[in-house]
Design a protein around this motif. Structure first.
Motif, PDB file in Angstrom:
ATOM      1  N   GLU A   1       0.816  -1.220   0.000  1.00  0.00           N
ATOM      2  CA  GLU A   1       0.000   0.000   0.000  1.00  0.00           C
ATOM      3  C   GLU A   1       0.847   1.267   0.000  1.00  0.00           C
ATOM      4  O   GLU A   1       0.347   2.365  -0.309  1.00  0.00           O
ATOM      5  CB  GLU A   1      -0.924   0.004   1.219  1.00  0.00           C
ATOM      6  CG  GLU A   1      -0.289   0.352   2.556  1.00  0.00           C
ATOM      7  CD  GLU A   1       0.620  -0.741   3.151  1.00  0.00           C
ATOM      8  OE1 GLU A   1       1.286  -0.472   4.167  1.00  0.00           O
ATOM      9  OE2 GLU A   1       0.635  -1.869   2.594  1.00  0.00           O
ATOM     10  N   TYR A   2       2.120   1.163   0.341  1.00  0.00           N
ATOM     11  CA  TYR A   2       2.974   2.353   0.444  1.00  0.00           C
ATOM     12  C   TYR A   2       3.384   2.832  -0.941  1.00  0.00           C
ATOM     13  O   TYR A   2       3.795   2.034  -1.793  1.00  0.00           O
ATOM     14  CB  TYR A   2       4.225   2.035   1.267  1.00  0.00           C
ATOM     15  CG  TYR A   2       5.143   3.218   1.439  1.00  0.00           C
ATOM     16  CD1 TYR A   2       4.777   4.291   2.253  1.00  0.00           C
ATOM     17  CD2 TYR A   2       6.366   3.284   0.772  1.00  0.00           C
ATOM     18  CE1 TYR A   2       5.613   5.397   2.406  1.00  0.00           C
ATOM     19  CE2 TYR A   2       7.209   4.374   0.919  1.00  0.00           C
ATOM     20  CZ  TYR A   2       6.818   5.427   1.740  1.00  0.00           C
ATOM     21  OH  TYR A   2       7.650   6.526   1.883  1.00  0.00           O
ATOM     22  N   LEU A   3       3.281   4.120  -1.171  1.00  0.00           N
ATOM     23  CA  LEU A   3       3.692   4.708  -2.447  1.00  0.00           C
ATOM     24  C   LEU A   3       5.200   4.891  -2.438  1.00  0.00           C
ATOM     25  O   LEU A   3       5.727   5.826  -1.828  1.00  0.00           O
ATOM     26  CB  LEU A   3       2.989   6.050  -2.665  1.00  0.00           C
ATOM     27  CG  LEU A   3       3.361   6.788  -3.961  1.00  0.00           C
ATOM     28  CD1 LEU A   3       3.048   5.925  -5.189  1.00  0.00           C
ATOM     29  CD2 LEU A   3       2.647   8.124  -4.045  1.00  0.00           C
ATOM     30  N   PHE A   4       5.880   3.995  -3.098  1.00  0.00           N
ATOM     31  CA  PHE A   4       7.343   4.046  -3.204  1.00  0.00           C
ATOM     32  C   PHE A   4       7.678   4.512  -4.611  1.00  0.00           C
ATOM     33  O   PHE A   4       7.502   3.773  -5.586  1.00  0.00           O
ATOM     34  CB  PHE A   4       7.934   2.666  -2.919  1.00  0.00           C
ATOM     35  CG  PHE A   4       9.436   2.644  -2.869  1.00  0.00           C
ATOM     36  CD1 PHE A   4      10.121   3.122  -1.755  1.00  0.00           C
ATOM     37  CD2 PHE A   4      10.175   2.136  -3.925  1.00  0.00           C
ATOM     38  CE1 PHE A   4      11.510   3.099  -1.702  1.00  0.00           C
ATOM     39  CE2 PHE A   4      11.565   2.098  -3.881  1.00  0.00           C
ATOM     40  CZ  PHE A   4      12.227   2.589  -2.761  1.00  0.00           C
TER      41      PHE A   4
ATOM     42  N   LYS B   1      10.197   3.097   9.625  1.00  0.00           N
ATOM     43  CA  LYS B   1       9.423   2.066  10.320  1.00  0.00           C
ATOM     44  C   LYS B   1       9.082   0.911   9.381  1.00  0.00           C
ATOM     45  O   LYS B   1       9.227  -0.267   9.750  1.00  0.00           O
ATOM     46  CB  LYS B   1       8.145   2.669  10.880  1.00  0.00           C
ATOM     47  CG  LYS B   1       7.242   1.650  11.574  1.00  0.00           C
ATOM     48  CD  LYS B   1       5.958   2.294  12.066  1.00  0.00           C
ATOM     49  CE  LYS B   1       5.047   1.281  12.742  1.00  0.00           C
ATOM     50  NZ  LYS B   1       3.792   1.914  13.241  1.00  0.00           N
ATOM     51  N   LEU B   2       8.626   1.220   8.178  1.00  0.00           N
ATOM     52  CA  LEU B   2       8.258   0.173   7.225  1.00  0.00           C
ATOM     53  C   LEU B   2       9.451  -0.692   6.838  1.00  0.00           C
ATOM     54  O   LEU B   2       9.294  -1.847   6.458  1.00  0.00           O
ATOM     55  CB  LEU B   2       7.643   0.783   5.965  1.00  0.00           C
ATOM     56  CG  LEU B   2       6.320   1.528   6.141  1.00  0.00           C
ATOM     57  CD1 LEU B   2       5.808   2.046   4.803  1.00  0.00           C
ATOM     58  CD2 LEU B   2       5.258   0.627   6.789  1.00  0.00           C
ATOM     59  N   LEU B   3      10.654  -0.108   6.961  1.00  0.00           N
ATOM     60  CA  LEU B   3      11.874  -0.832   6.600  1.00  0.00           C
ATOM     61  C   LEU B   3      12.633  -1.322   7.826  1.00  0.00           C
ATOM     62  O   LEU B   3      13.800  -1.706   7.732  1.00  0.00           O
ATOM     63  CB  LEU B   3      12.767   0.068   5.749  1.00  0.00           C
ATOM     64  CG  LEU B   3      12.185   0.408   4.368  1.00  0.00           C
ATOM     65  CD1 LEU B   3      12.899   1.589   3.743  1.00  0.00           C
ATOM     66  CD2 LEU B   3      12.259  -0.816   3.454  1.00  0.00           C
TER      67      LEU B   3
ATOM     68  N   VAL C   1      17.750   1.664   8.156  1.00  0.00           N
ATOM     69  CA  VAL C   1      17.588   2.254   6.830  1.00  0.00           C
ATOM     70  C   VAL C   1      17.205   3.717   7.046  1.00  0.00           C
ATOM     71  O   VAL C   1      16.125   4.021   7.545  1.00  0.00           O
ATOM     72  CB  VAL C   1      16.497   1.537   6.018  1.00  0.00           C
ATOM     73  CG1 VAL C   1      16.347   2.215   4.645  1.00  0.00           C
ATOM     74  CG2 VAL C   1      16.838   0.063   5.846  1.00  0.00           C
ATOM     75  N   ILE C   2      18.112   4.614   6.703  1.00  0.00           N
ATOM     76  CA  ILE C   2      17.949   6.038   6.994  1.00  0.00           C
ATOM     77  C   ILE C   2      17.984   6.832   5.693  1.00  0.00           C
ATOM     78  O   ILE C   2      18.792   6.554   4.796  1.00  0.00           O
ATOM     79  CB  ILE C   2      19.077   6.513   7.945  1.00  0.00           C
ATOM     80  CG1 ILE C   2      18.998   5.773   9.287  1.00  0.00           C
ATOM     81  CG2 ILE C   2      19.013   8.025   8.155  1.00  0.00           C
ATOM     82  CD1 ILE C   2      17.713   5.980  10.051  1.00  0.00           C
TER      83      ILE C   2
END
Length: 352
Positions: A72-75, A128-130, A200-201
């Motif tokens: 769902e995340y727009l990457f 957070k997602l990563l 992951v930053i």
């Protein structure tokens, strides 16, 4: 140039409108409109990013992971050309083509604390997602980018070899930097003692790297070239450096450089809404330090460049980097003065 590049993506140049886009300082960027669809064409700056393929592989790995775990995340990632590659090499250099996210916009100036909140929430959400992604899979696209120990060593070397004239003009700023070496010591301890984890930053959390919808709500983060392993203090600190003051780093009227406490609270609220359950207790203890870390580092980078005759950032007028240093030192001074009040802000939130 476009006559050779656009056909590699199946886009006919004669049917396209191409315009320069944005005000990014590193990569060259254009908006391409073709048959009613919008695209962003970007040329990678190889003088900054020495290994464009490393960036491409990082983005591909993150896209693959997020498509499986958080579809769902727009990457926003580069499109594949007709060759099947998302990074196209030409005689002019390396290019990528991104889809243009319709009904979105970015901000260059933060006027409202709600915008700071949305920006912080989006960068927090990204990490957070990563959180479960194996950070060791990522290439280092800018070696030692936020290595404060190295940056201080470079600064000290610049002081040693600077001309007497420049050293004299900068003597008060040099003294300030030396008086706050505890910021470097803290960073050394973080690294050497493994006090906080690598994550992951994003590493470039300016507000114009967030896309907003028509209601000014955050959609996602963009400009992923600097995404690599790092510490959360890089993202949180860069937001504080660039969001807290109503004046940017180019302001020469130092009376306009300030720290907006309500913006600090907005950054904390937005970032911790996403990362509050992810950060370790040790990381949370370093949240306020993050601001000191990034502001101090940028101050010494500007000052080192001035002492080295402006070889990195360049200068638009005489004393440009000296003025940038004064700006960042003023911001840090005001941040340090407010530190007890910022602690109180976090404390009040923690007990709610």
């Amino acid at each position: 140039m476009f006559d050779q590049i656009l056909p590699l993506y199946g886009i006919q140049p004669v049917e396209s409108d191409v315009q320069l886009f944005g005000d990014g300082l590193i990569n060259r960027t254009w908006k391409v409109t073709h048959q009613g669809k919008g695209y962003i064409l970007q040329q990678v700056n190889q003088s900054v990013f020495k290994k464009p393929h490393d960036i491409d592989q990082n983005i591909s790995a993150l896209k693959s992971y997020l498509s499986k775990t958080h579809p769902e995340y727009l990457f926003v990632s580069p499109l594949q050309g007709l060759s099947g590659q998302s990074l196209i090499e030409t005689p002019e250099g390396y290019f990528r083509l991104f889809p243009f996210v319709e009904n979105s916009h970015s901000l260059n100036v933060l006027n409202k604390k709600e915008e700071a909140y949305e920006g912080a929430r989006q960068f927090g959400r990204f990490s957070k997602l990563l959180n479960d992604f194996d950070v060791k899979q990522l290439h280092i696209t800018l070696p030692d980018f936020h290595n404060l120990t190295l940056r201080f060593e470079q600064f000290a070397n610049a002081v040693t070899h600077a001309s007497g004239q420049r050293k004299e003009k900068a003597k008060d700023l040099i003294a300030f930097i030396m008086a706050h070496m505890d910021i470097v010591t803290t960073y050394k301890n973080i690294v050497e003692r493994n006090e906080i984890p690598l994550r992951v930053i994003h590493h470039d959390t300016k507000i114009n790297n967030v896309l907003f919808d028509q209601q000014n709500k955050g959609i996602c983060v963009i400009d992923l070239d600097t995404v690599m392993p790092g510490y959360f203090i890089s993202d949180a600190g860069d937001m504080m450096r660039t969001y807290l003051s109503s004046a940017n780093e180019e302001e020469t009227d130092l009376k306009k450089v300030n720290v907006r406490k309500d913006f600090f609270k907005a950054i904390y609220d937005g970032y911790m809404e996403e990362m509050g359950d992810v950060l370790t207790p040790a990381e949370k203890n370093y949240f306020i330090y993050a601001g000191k870390f990034l502001i101090y580092m940028q101050a010494i980078r500007f000052l080192a460049d001035y002492l080295q005759n402006d070889i990195y950032y360049g200068e638009k007028y005489e004393g440009h980097n000296l003025n940038r240093t004064k700006n960042q030192v003023t911001l840090l001074e005001k941040y340090l003065e407010l530190e007890p009040e910022l602690e109180e802000v976090i404390g009040k939130i923690a007990i709610q």
